[in-house]
Motif scaffolding. Structure first.
Motif, PDB file in Angstrom:
ATOM      1  N   GLY A 137       0.819  -1.200   0.000  1.00 25.70           N
ATOM      2  CA  GLY A 137       0.000   0.000   0.000  1.00 25.70           C
ATOM      3  C   GLY A 137       0.854   1.252   0.000  1.00 25.70           C
ATOM      4  O   GLY A 137       1.812   1.355   0.747  1.00 25.70           O
ATOM      5  N   GLY A 138       0.524   2.198  -0.873  1.00 24.75           N
ATOM      6  CA  GLY A 138       1.264   3.450  -0.962  1.00 24.75           C
ATOM      7  C   GLY A 138       2.458   3.400  -1.885  1.00 24.75           C
ATOM      8  O   GLY A 138       3.112   4.409  -2.121  1.00 24.75           O
ATOM      9  N   SER A 139       2.740   2.233  -2.455  1.00 20.28           N
ATOM     10  CA  SER A 139       3.880   2.098  -3.356  1.00 20.28           C
ATOM     11  C   SER A 139       3.591   2.777  -4.687  1.00 20.28           C
ATOM     12  O   SER A 139       2.475   2.717  -5.196  1.00 20.28           O
ATOM     13  CB  SER A 139       4.183   0.621  -3.607  1.00 20.28           C
ATOM     14  OG  SER A 139       5.146   0.481  -4.619  1.00 20.28           O
ATOM     15  N   LYS A 140       4.601   3.403  -5.241  1.00  9.22           N
ATOM     16  CA  LYS A 140       4.462   4.038  -6.547  1.00  9.22           C
ATOM     17  C   LYS A 140       5.064   3.166  -7.658  1.00  9.22           C
ATOM     18  O   LYS A 140       5.234   3.606  -8.775  1.00  9.22           O
ATOM     19  CB  LYS A 140       5.134   5.408  -6.524  1.00  9.22           C
ATOM     20  CG  LYS A 140       4.473   6.377  -5.550  1.00  9.22           C
ATOM     21  CD  LYS A 140       5.052   7.753  -5.667  1.00  9.22           C
ATOM     22  CE  LYS A 140       4.549   8.759  -4.694  1.00  9.22           C
ATOM     23  NZ  LYS A 140       3.457   8.527  -3.866  1.00  9.22           N
ATOM     24  N   ALA A 141       5.381   1.916  -7.317  1.00  7.85           N
ATOM     25  CA  ALA A 141       5.973   1.001  -8.290  1.00  7.85           C
ATOM     26  C   ALA A 141       4.992   0.756  -9.434  1.00  7.85           C
ATOM     27  O   ALA A 141       3.798   0.575  -9.219  1.00  7.85           O
ATOM     28  CB  ALA A 141       6.339  -0.316  -7.629  1.00  7.85           C
ATOM     29  N   THR A 142       5.507   0.760 -10.639  1.00  6.60           N
ATOM     30  CA  THR A 142       4.670   0.508 -11.808  1.00  6.60           C
ATOM     31  C   THR A 142       4.937  -0.870 -12.410  1.00  6.60           C
ATOM     32  O   THR A 142       4.298  -1.246 -13.372  1.00  6.60           O
ATOM     33  CB  THR A 142       4.917   1.588 -12.887  1.00  6.60           C
ATOM     34  OG1 THR A 142       6.301   1.579 -13.225  1.00  6.60           O
ATOM     35  CG2 THR A 142       4.498   2.955 -12.386  1.00  6.60           C
ATOM     36  N   ALA A 143       5.883  -1.600 -11.847  1.00  4.53           N
ATOM     37  CA  ALA A 143       6.203  -2.930 -12.362  1.00  4.53           C
ATOM     38  C   ALA A 143       5.039  -3.880 -12.099  1.00  4.53           C
ATOM     39  O   ALA A 143       4.300  -3.731 -11.134  1.00  4.53           O
ATOM     40  CB  ALA A 143       7.475  -3.457 -11.707  1.00  4.53           C
TER      41      ALA A 143
END
Length: 165
Positions: A137-143
């Motif tokens: 939650g809150g991660s900006k990862a786009t992978a």
């Protein structure tokens, strides 16, 4: 003073990539406990032919054994991926940082030609590090799962990886 060679991650019986061994050393891990060596060297374990159940007190080194086994499977088997599920975002972030440092500049084996069977030993290296991605939650990862070799995630995010909408 002589040290038991089995307590060094450099020992060839562990089959660890020299770059990974150096990365572990840079993180302060150059030797292991005798119980960790016993676990890792259990018959068939490093080859992925057996499972392992083990316990140790908090801070006893359980994670290192799991990390070594997970990393070997992902590096040596190009079609394999790993999911590491942790209960808290802070633990995911800490493990993500740790694993990325451990696999820095470690190359993943890829099959030579059409043969994807590891038992045939027709492997070459691809100039690519292992891809470790965090899902929390809150991660900006786009992978995505497709872009990942090792997913480190919280419990609530693991379902999104395994069961996309």
């Amino acid at each position: 003073p002589s040290q038991d060679p089995l307590l060094s991650l450099k020992d060839p019986r562990y089959g660890l990539n020299p770059t990974m061994v150096a990365n572990f050393a840079s993180l302060g891990v150059s030797s292991i406990y005798p119980w960790q060596a016993s676990c890792l060297l259990a018959r068939g374990l490093l080859m992925g032919k057996r499972h392992l159940v083990y316990t140790a007190p908090t801070g006893g080194g359980k994670s290192l054994v799991a990390d070594v086994l997970m990393l070997k499977r992902v590096i040596e088997n190009p079609s394999r991926k790993a999911i590491l599920v942790l209960p808290y975002v802070a633990l995911v972030q800490e493990k993500l940082k740790w694993l990325r440092r451990v696999v820095h500049n470690v190359e993943k084996y890829v099959p030579d030609g059409d043969d994807c069977e590891p038992s045939h030993h027709h492997w070459k290296r691809l100039q690519r590090s292992i891809r470790v991605t965090g899902f929390f939650g809150g991660s900006k990862a786009t992978a995505s799962w497709v872009d990942t070799d090792i997913a480190v995630c919280t419990i609530e995010k693991v379902c999104g990886i395994l069961l996309p909408p």
